[in-house]
Design a protein around this motif. Sequence first.
Motif, short mmCIF file in Angstrom:
data_model
loop_
_atom_site.label_atom_id
_atom_site.label_comp_id
_atom_site.label_asym_id
_atom_site.label_seq_id
_atom_site.Cartn_x
_atom_site.Cartn_y
_atom_site.Cartn_z
N ASP A 1 0.71 -0.90 0.04
CA ASP A 1 -0.22 -0.12 -0.03
C ASP A 1 0.81 0.76 -0.26
OD1 ASP A 1 -2.18 1.41 0.42
OD2 ASP A 1 -2.83 0.84 1.94
N ASN B 1 -0.06 4.58 -0.58
CA ASN B 1 -1.21 5.55 -0.12
C ASN B 1 -0.68 7.11 -0.26
OD1 ASN B 1 -0.59 3.84 2.89
ND2 ASN B 1 -1.88 4.77 3.32
N HIS C 1 -11.58 -1.70 1.65
CA HIS C 1 -10.84 -1.24 2.84
C HIS C 1 -10.97 -1.81 4.13
CE1 HIS C 1 -9.44 2.60 4.99
NE2 HIS C 1 -8.02 1.83 4.79
N GLU D 1 -10.62 3.61 -0.99
CA GLU D 1 -10.92 3.76 0.29
C GLU D 1 -11.50 5.20 0.13
OE1 GLU D 1 -6.75 2.61 1.23
OE2 GLU D 1 -6.99 3.88 2.40
MG LIG Z 1 -4.94 1.85 2.12
#
Ligand SMILES: [Mg+2]
Length: 417
Positions: free
Chosen positions: A238, A240, A340, A290
């Motif tokens: 991930d 982000n 998520h 998400e």
């Molecule tokens: Mg994430």
Amino acid sequence: MINRRDLLKLTAASALLPPIVGRAATADEPDLRERLLVAQASPVLRRDRLPEPIVIESVELLRHGEQFFVRVRSSDGTEGLALTNKRVIRSIYPMLPALVMPHFVGKDARDLDKLIEGVFVRGHNYKWQGLGFWSCVAWVEFALLDLIGNHVDAPLGELVGDRIRDRSGIYYANGDRESSAGAVVDQLEELIDISGAKAVKFKLGARMRYTDASTKRDFELIPLARKRLGDDVTLFTDANSSFDVPLAIRIGQQLEAHGYGFFEEPVQFDHYDETRAVAEALEVPVAGGEQVYGMRRFQWLIENEALQILQPDLLFFGGFVRSIRVARMAEAAGLKVVPHMSGFGLGSLHVLHYASVVPNSMPYQEFKGDKDGLPYEVIGTGKPLQSIDGEIDIPSGPGLGVRFDPDYMRRFKPVEP
Ligand SMILES: [Mg+2]
């Protein structure tokens, strides 16, 4: 300034545009658009399994310290409960009585699909679209699903479809961006040891940015995790939103070289064209969602092949019903979903029920353990959710399938609007 002749030309051109419904979405999938529209609009709650009206008599917000519950009651005294995400609700809880709760009082819970559509357009609620508003809707919705499940003695999944899974694999996520590559792999090993998880996820980049140091660490961590954890562990990453397109592609190629399962939010989450560019350049599936709040945004991401794995957050996106619609759209396009998981406390419970009924669910759902030490038990087992050999039995009791300690619940008092 547009003269009359230009205007006529524009009008003529627009008349040549294909209609939205049934339009060819891609050359090889001529009816994808239509299937996506059907998937997002079809009924979700199985009314045929609910013969009697379930009139919602009250919707209350209860608080004890940092924890909040939404409690709903029907006119015959049946209750439904939803534990909220304490990290989110403490910043936004006045929205619940102000914007969301009153919409549901006095209505038939069997109209849940329409109630969720209705609360969005009530007053000016649509202007609040985002994490705060949709989380409030989701908490009320989960309480109502618990209530409906209690009415007909059925677990949550059976209220929206046929339960196809009684257990699910889990993955643990590691959130450490500070430690060395070796120390992160140590932590992943420990998570695998305590849970038996067959899949883990770790972070890449520097969260919404990257630095020389973070990039050096990423290129070290990706091969090291594979080498030390072995080929039998499924590895997810991930970012982000950390990278730009060129670096995301270089990182993604490393993930491919070491057989990774997905690459989550490689570039900024709402840079959809850039996300698509990364996905086009890579074989490793790109995951995300998400921070998507609109159904048509998910439709765009699917239709434009920007994401291969869809990750609606069951709370941030507005609940179970809306997230089922995303799963159905993904299924129509041959894609997978893995939600998520934002809900500390009992967030795992939501994603497990989702997995129980979503055929295109990935085999591993995120699990964070029971860090909060909440006093609850799964009905029928007398224990909290537990990962054994990397799998969890999905609760099969009514509604959410859990029971909170009555002494604990008595400490909660209604929050006055
Ligand atoms: Mg994430």
